[in-house]
Design a protein around this motif. Sequence first.
Motif, PDB file in Angstrom:
ATOM      1  N   GLN A 218       0.809  -1.217   0.000  1.00  0.00           N
ATOM      2  CA  GLN A 218       0.000   0.000   0.000  1.00  0.00           C
ATOM      3  C   GLN A 218       0.845   1.272   0.000  1.00  0.00           C
ATOM      4  O   GLN A 218       0.332   2.356  -0.294  1.00  0.00           O
ATOM      5  N   THR A 219       2.123   1.151   0.311  1.00  0.00           N
ATOM      6  CA  THR A 219       2.979   2.349   0.314  1.00  0.00           C
ATOM      7  C   THR A 219       3.108   2.950  -1.084  1.00  0.00           C
ATOM      8  O   THR A 219       3.303   4.167  -1.220  1.00  0.00           O
ATOM      9  N   TYR A 220       2.968   2.102  -2.103  1.00  0.00           N
ATOM     10  CA  TYR A 220       3.014   2.630  -3.467  1.00  0.00           C
ATOM     11  C   TYR A 220       1.836   3.577  -3.713  1.00  0.00           C
ATOM     12  O   TYR A 220       1.996   4.657  -4.314  1.00  0.00           O
ATOM     13  N   TYR A 221       0.675   3.181  -3.270  1.00  0.00           N
ATOM     14  CA  TYR A 221      -0.511   4.030  -3.449  1.00  0.00           C
ATOM     15  C   TYR A 221      -0.426   5.291  -2.587  1.00  0.00           C
ATOM     16  O   TYR A 221      -0.872   6.365  -3.011  1.00  0.00           O
ATOM     17  N   GLU A 222       0.133   5.167  -1.399  1.00  0.00           N
ATOM     18  CA  GLU A 222       0.289   6.349  -0.551  1.00  0.00           C
ATOM     19  C   GLU A 222       1.253   7.345  -1.187  1.00  0.00           C
ATOM     20  O   GLU A 222       1.008   8.555  -1.174  1.00  0.00           O
ATOM     21  N   ALA A 223       2.347   6.832  -1.764  1.00  0.00           N
ATOM     22  CA  ALA A 223       3.292   7.719  -2.446  1.00  0.00           C
ATOM     23  C   ALA A 223       2.656   8.370  -3.667  1.00  0.00           C
ATOM     24  O   ALA A 223       2.872   9.563  -3.945  1.00  0.00           O
ATOM     25  N   ALA A 224       1.852   7.606  -4.400  1.00  0.00           N
ATOM     26  CA  ALA A 224       1.174   8.165  -5.579  1.00  0.00           C
ATOM     27  C   ALA A 224       0.178   9.236  -5.170  1.00  0.00           C
ATOM     28  O   ALA A 224       0.036  10.271  -5.862  1.00  0.00           O
ATOM     29  N   ALA A 225      -0.530   9.027  -4.061  1.00  0.00           N
ATOM     30  CA  ALA A 225      -1.481  10.031  -3.585  1.00  0.00           C
ATOM     31  C   ALA A 225      -0.760  11.303  -3.169  1.00  0.00           C
ATOM     32  O   ALA A 225      -1.243  12.428  -3.421  1.00  0.00           O
ATOM     33  N   LEU A 226       0.399  11.167  -2.543  1.00  0.00           N
ATOM     34  CA  LEU A 226       1.171  12.352  -2.157  1.00  0.00           C
ATOM     35  C   LEU A 226       1.670  13.114  -3.379  1.00  0.00           C
ATOM     36  O   LEU A 226       1.789  14.351  -3.340  1.00  0.00           O
ATOM     37  N   ASP A 227       1.945  12.384  -4.466  1.00  0.00           N
ATOM     38  CA  ASP A 227       2.399  13.044  -5.696  1.00  0.00           C
ATOM     39  C   ASP A 227       1.244  13.616  -6.501  1.00  0.00           C
ATOM     40  O   ASP A 227       1.469  14.226  -7.553  1.00  0.00           O
ATOM     41  N   GLY A 228       0.008  13.389  -6.046  1.00  0.00           N
ATOM     42  CA  GLY A 228      -1.154  13.932  -6.736  1.00  0.00           C
ATOM     43  C   GLY A 228      -1.619  13.106  -7.918  1.00  0.00           C
ATOM     44  O   GLY A 228      -2.326  13.621  -8.797  1.00  0.00           O
ATOM     45  N   ALA A 229      -1.253  11.828  -7.973  1.00  0.00           N
ATOM     46  CA  ALA A 229      -1.681  10.980  -9.089  1.00  0.00           C
ATOM     47  C   ALA A 229      -3.162  10.662  -8.969  1.00  0.00           C
ATOM     48  O   ALA A 229      -3.679  10.420  -7.874  1.00  0.00           O
ATOM     49  N   GLY A 230      -3.845  10.651 -10.100  1.00  0.00           N
ATOM     50  CA  GLY A 230      -5.264  10.327 -10.119  1.00  0.00           C
ATOM     51  C   GLY A 230      -5.504   8.825 -10.090  1.00  0.00           C
ATOM     52  O   GLY A 230      -4.571   8.016 -10.127  1.00  0.00           O
ATOM     53  N   THR A 231      -6.779   8.464 -10.057  1.00  0.00           N
ATOM     54  CA  THR A 231      -7.142   7.043  -9.971  1.00  0.00           C
ATOM     55  C   THR A 231      -6.709   6.281 -11.219  1.00  0.00           C
ATOM     56  O   THR A 231      -6.142   5.188 -11.124  1.00  0.00           O
ATOM     57  N   PHE A 232      -6.953   6.870 -12.378  1.00  0.00           N
ATOM     58  CA  PHE A 232      -6.620   6.172 -13.617  1.00  0.00           C
ATOM     59  C   PHE A 232      -5.111   6.042 -13.796  1.00  0.00           C
ATOM     60  O   PHE A 232      -4.613   4.966 -14.178  1.00  0.00           O
ATOM     61  N   SER A 233      -4.374   7.113 -13.530  1.00  0.00           N
ATOM     62  CA  SER A 233      -2.917   7.046 -13.669  1.00  0.00           C
ATOM     63  C   SER A 233      -2.312   6.099 -12.642  1.00  0.00           C
ATOM     64  O   SER A 233      -1.345   5.378 -12.940  1.00  0.00           O
ATOM     65  N   THR A 234      -2.872   6.048 -11.437  1.00  0.00           N
ATOM     66  CA  THR A 234      -2.394   5.097 -10.428  1.00  0.00           C
ATOM     67  C   THR A 234      -2.625   3.666 -10.886  1.00  0.00           C
ATOM     68  O   THR A 234      -1.774   2.786 -10.695  1.00  0.00           O
ATOM     69  N   PHE A 235      -3.771   3.443 -11.503  1.00  0.00           N
ATOM     70  CA  PHE A 235      -4.078   2.099 -11.996  1.00  0.00           C
ATOM     71  C   PHE A 235      -3.102   1.689 -13.101  1.00  0.00           C
ATOM     72  O   PHE A 235      -2.610   0.549 -13.118  1.00  0.00           O
ATOM     73  N   LEU A 236      -2.801   2.613 -14.024  1.00  0.00           N
ATOM     74  CA  LEU A 236      -1.916   2.285 -15.137  1.00  0.00           C
ATOM     75  C   LEU A 236      -0.461   2.159 -14.709  1.00  0.00           C
ATOM     76  O   LEU A 236       0.272   1.297 -15.205  1.00  0.00           O
ATOM     77  N   GLN A 237      -0.022   3.036 -13.800  1.00  0.00           N
ATOM     78  CA  GLN A 237       1.389   3.087 -13.448  1.00  0.00           C
ATOM     79  C   GLN A 237       1.781   2.170 -12.292  1.00  0.00           C
ATOM     80  O   GLN A 237       2.947   1.792 -12.174  1.00  0.00           O
ATOM     81  N   ILE A 238       0.823   1.814 -11.450  1.00  0.00           N
ATOM     82  CA  ILE A 238       1.154   1.011 -10.269  1.00  0.00           C
ATOM     83  C   ILE A 238       0.448  -0.343 -10.292  1.00  0.00           C
ATOM     84  O   ILE A 238       1.088  -1.398 -10.220  1.00  0.00           O
ATOM     85  N   THR A 239      -0.881  -0.313 -10.408  1.00  0.00           N
ATOM     86  CA  THR A 239      -1.645  -1.558 -10.265  1.00  0.00           C
ATOM     87  C   THR A 239      -1.334  -2.546 -11.384  1.00  0.00           C
ATOM     88  O   THR A 239      -1.004  -3.711 -11.115  1.00  0.00           O
ATOM     89  N   LEU A 240      -1.427  -2.109 -12.623  1.00  0.00           N
ATOM     90  CA  LEU A 240      -1.215  -3.032 -13.737  1.00  0.00           C
ATOM     91  C   LEU A 240       0.202  -3.616 -13.770  1.00  0.00           C
ATOM     92  O   LEU A 240       0.360  -4.831 -13.934  1.00  0.00           O
ATOM     93  N   PRO A 241       1.267  -2.792 -13.625  1.00  0.00           N
ATOM     94  CA  PRO A 241       2.616  -3.405 -13.634  1.00  0.00           C
ATOM     95  C   PRO A 241       2.833  -4.408 -12.504  1.00  0.00           C
ATOM     96  O   PRO A 241       3.440  -5.463 -12.713  1.00  0.00           O
ATOM     97  N   LEU A 242       2.353  -4.094 -11.300  1.00  0.00           N
ATOM     98  CA  LEU A 242       2.552  -5.000 -10.171  1.00  0.00           C
ATOM     99  C   LEU A 242       1.609  -6.201 -10.231  1.00  0.00           C
ATOM    100  O   LEU A 242       1.848  -7.204  -9.554  1.00  0.00           O
ATOM    101  N   LEU A 243       0.560  -6.086 -11.019  1.00  0.00           N
ATOM    102  CA  LEU A 243      -0.387  -7.183 -11.167  1.00  0.00           C
ATOM    103  C   LEU A 243      -0.032  -8.086 -12.352  1.00  0.00           C
ATOM    104  O   LEU A 243      -0.773  -9.018 -12.652  1.00  0.00           O
ATOM    105  N   ARG A 244       1.093  -7.822 -13.011  1.00  0.00           N
ATOM    106  CA  ARG A 244       1.445  -8.545 -14.227  1.00  0.00           C
ATOM    107  C   ARG A 244       1.535 -10.058 -14.027  1.00  0.00           C
ATOM    108  O   ARG A 244       1.020 -10.825 -14.858  1.00  0.00           O
ATOM    109  N   PRO A 245       2.177 -10.583 -12.968  1.00  0.00           N
ATOM    110  CA  PRO A 245       2.224 -12.056 -12.823  1.00  0.00           C
ATOM    111  C   PRO A 245       0.839 -12.692 -12.728  1.00  0.00           C
ATOM    112  O   PRO A 245       0.581 -13.728 -13.358  1.00  0.00           O
TER     113      PRO A 245
END
Length: 323
Positions: A213-240
Amino acid sequence: MSGSEQQTMVALTGARAGTETTQRSRGLPIALRRERRAAWAFLTPALAFFAVFLVLPFGFAAVLAFSTWTGFDLSRIDFTGLHNFAEILSPRSTFVAPILVNTLLFAIGAVAMATVGAIIVAGCIDRLRFQGFWRAVYFLPVVATVVAIGNVWKMMYQPAGLINGLLNRLGVNSIGFLSDPDIALPSVAVVQAWASIGTAVLILTAGLKGIDQTYYEAAALDGAGTFSTFLQITLPLLRPSLLFVLITQFIGGLQSFALIIVMTTDGGPINSTNVAAFEMYQQAFKFGAWGTASAMAMVLFVIIFVITLIQLWIARLGGEETS
């Protein structure tokens, strides 16, 4: 203590040490051999099952692919070489088009709908309470029988069924979901996706739980939106997890034929829903052409193997690019 006694004690001590060292050196391989025998004992039932129900049938099918057999007398298996493959891959054969084309379109459509739907559902469940309950609800179609699922959806697709009834209330004319050659295959693919989405949801929710969850907390601090967080964090880490879902879903889609049997009439209308597995079933059990059916199975096996390798290569290439 005299010198001779001291020498005797030293010799005895050295002999004991050497004996203990020898015993320890001999005991290690014995322990390893015991562990190996225990491992083989536990693996034997699974290996026997694998050999009897997978390896032997595959080998027999490979033999039949180069032979003709009516399915009754093993002494009447006649070797014909590449005749079966030449027949099913010839321009006049319907196996390549439309059957293999239908198979690929069916698998691609079902996998795409199931994967996208599973990602959305898994993301929603990850934000809800009582997540175990919702995962169980979406997993119910997986444990239901294909015959029951196919018959229920077949009734819903009827001109006077539930779906057309809702469309009529909205002012839309009834749609021939299973009678229109242009719509029949996508209609069955929707049912395949709906029936298989539960497994994908379980795997993807587990993958989402494994993301720190620290990835999402860092993204929220950087002002990333829901869609950009999904593309930049969720999808790459969900690849396996996504890779496993795509491979298993695609293999299941290419091998699916039970829904075709239940929901359509011999792959109709006009052969528009006939897929490779259903054609194999008809060739073997309806026409008695086991050699032709086995050749089709070998061709489908090669296609599945190549597609799986391509998926693994693309996933590895994407992992190297993002690393």
